[in-house]
Design a protein around this motif. Structure first.
Motif, mmCIF file in Angstrom:
data_model
loop_
_atom_site.group_PDB
_atom_site.id
_atom_site.type_symbol
_atom_site.label_atom_id
_atom_site.label_comp_id
_atom_site.label_asym_id
_atom_site.label_seq_id
_atom_site.Cartn_x
_atom_site.Cartn_y
_atom_site.Cartn_z
ATOM 1 N N ALA A 122 0.854 -1.190 0.000
ATOM 2 C CA ALA A 122 0.000 0.000 0.000
ATOM 3 C C ALA A 122 0.882 1.229 0.000
ATOM 4 O O ALA A 122 2.014 1.206 0.504
ATOM 5 N N GLU A 124 0.901 5.619 0.585
ATOM 6 C CA GLU A 124 0.182 6.776 1.123
ATOM 7 C C GLU A 124 1.170 7.908 1.345
ATOM 8 O O GLU A 124 2.371 7.676 1.553
ATOM 9 N N ALA A 225 -8.220 10.008 -0.610
ATOM 10 C CA ALA A 225 -8.548 8.585 -0.743
ATOM 11 C C ALA A 225 -9.008 8.006 0.592
ATOM 12 O O ALA A 225 -9.994 7.259 0.653
ATOM 13 N N ASN A 253 -6.693 0.186 0.812
ATOM 14 C CA ASN A 253 -5.655 0.382 -0.201
ATOM 15 C C ASN A 253 -4.545 -0.658 -0.132
ATOM 16 O O ASN A 253 -3.505 -0.510 -0.800
ATOM 17 N N TYR A 267 -6.514 -0.451 6.122
ATOM 18 C CA TYR A 267 -6.026 0.690 5.354
ATOM 19 C C TYR A 267 -4.671 1.132 5.899
ATOM 20 O O TYR A 267 -4.438 1.099 7.105
#
Length: 281
Positions: A122, A124, A225, A253, A267
């Motif tokens: 993932a 971010e 998101a 994600n 997440y």
């Protein structure tokens, strides 16, 4: 003849009333999936070096299993800008920790979890949050003009779109209340975000704030998101209403790059947060 007929009818009624068949319904259980709780929150005023990621396995709804921690995974986070790697060490209960994380606002990070031969990934960006200008109380902002509410006052930055997450928890309450928002209509302005205790749908009672009550407050800056993810999560957690969508498994994600069908729940987020509390007068 009438007495005979009434007797037959009475016996038939008793027979039907006393007939109880136990019906076993086979409830389809979902596939057990990896659950990744990877919230790296940098509290303002701290170094943000101590971070924890939790891994567990999902269970059927009626399962009473409580120990679902995953203990055999490899967990790391990499700063995409300079390649710095932060290894998270397992603590024996599904929690993986590090004490040397370096949070940098605006920089991108990648999470990698390897479990049972499969890799989950993932990405971010660490999102900043503004300071809280003031915290006040009032009775005129909420739905009930006789109940106390707490007001979080802050100034929204004008230069960019901003998304926010608020976490409120009255001292003594078992669970917090989450609320999300953005600056679509308040960009660049001073914002007052109010929170009032709402009616309990189960008991039809309003547990309003009273003088002397203390509420903890967490104010996060989040990505667009993650804001979209939280909107769906909050809606489903509040229950199905007249116009609500049917609850469905909520994908975050965290992508399984080895086997896309075996996706994970949870997440990976990186946020800056202000934590404080307020006691009503």
């Amino acid at each position: 003849m009438k007495i005979y007929f009434k007797l037959i009818l009475l016996l038939l009624t008793i027979s039907l009333a006393s007939c109880e068949d136990v019906i076993d319904v086979d409830v389809q259980n979902g596939v057990s999936r990896l659950v990744i709780e990877a919230s790296l929150d940098w509290e303002k005023g701290t170094t943000g070096s101590n971070q924890t990621i939790k891994l567990s396995k999902s269970t059927p709804y009626f399962d009473t299993t409580t120990n679902t921690g995953v203990t055999n995974a490899s967990v790391r986070v990499v700063n995409d800008n300079d390649g710095t790697e932060f290894v998270f060490t397992h603590q024996g209960d599904g929690a993986y920790t590090t004490n040397n994380f370096i949070p940098v606002v605006g920089e991108s990070y990648t999470l990698e979890v390897i479990h049972d031969g499969e890799t989950y990934s993932a990405n971010e960006t660490l999102t900043p949050v503004v300071d809280i200008d003031a915290i006040t109380q009032s009775v005129e902002s909420g739905f009930n003009d006789e109940d106390l509410e707490v007001n979080i006052i802050f100034t929204d930055p004008e230069a960019e779109e901003n998304y926010y997450l608020f976490k409120f928890q009255k001292e003594g309450d078992l669970l917090p209340t989450l609320e999300d928002g953005d600056d679509e209509f308040v960009n660049g302005n001073k914002v007052t975000w109010w929170f009032e205790k709402e009616e309990d749908d189960d008991t039809d009672e309003i547990e309003a704030f009273m003088p002397g009550d203390t509420v903890s407050i967490e104010f996060y800056g989040i990505s667009e998101a993650f804001s979209n993810y939280m909107q769906i999560l909050i809606e489903q957690a509040e229950g199905a209403g007249l116009f609500s969508t049917t609850p469905v498994p909520l994908k975050g994600n965290c992508i399984n790059t080895t086997n896309a069908d075996n996706y994970a729940f949870g997440y990976f987020r990186l946020t800056q947060v202000v934590r404080t509390s307020y006691t009503f007068q």
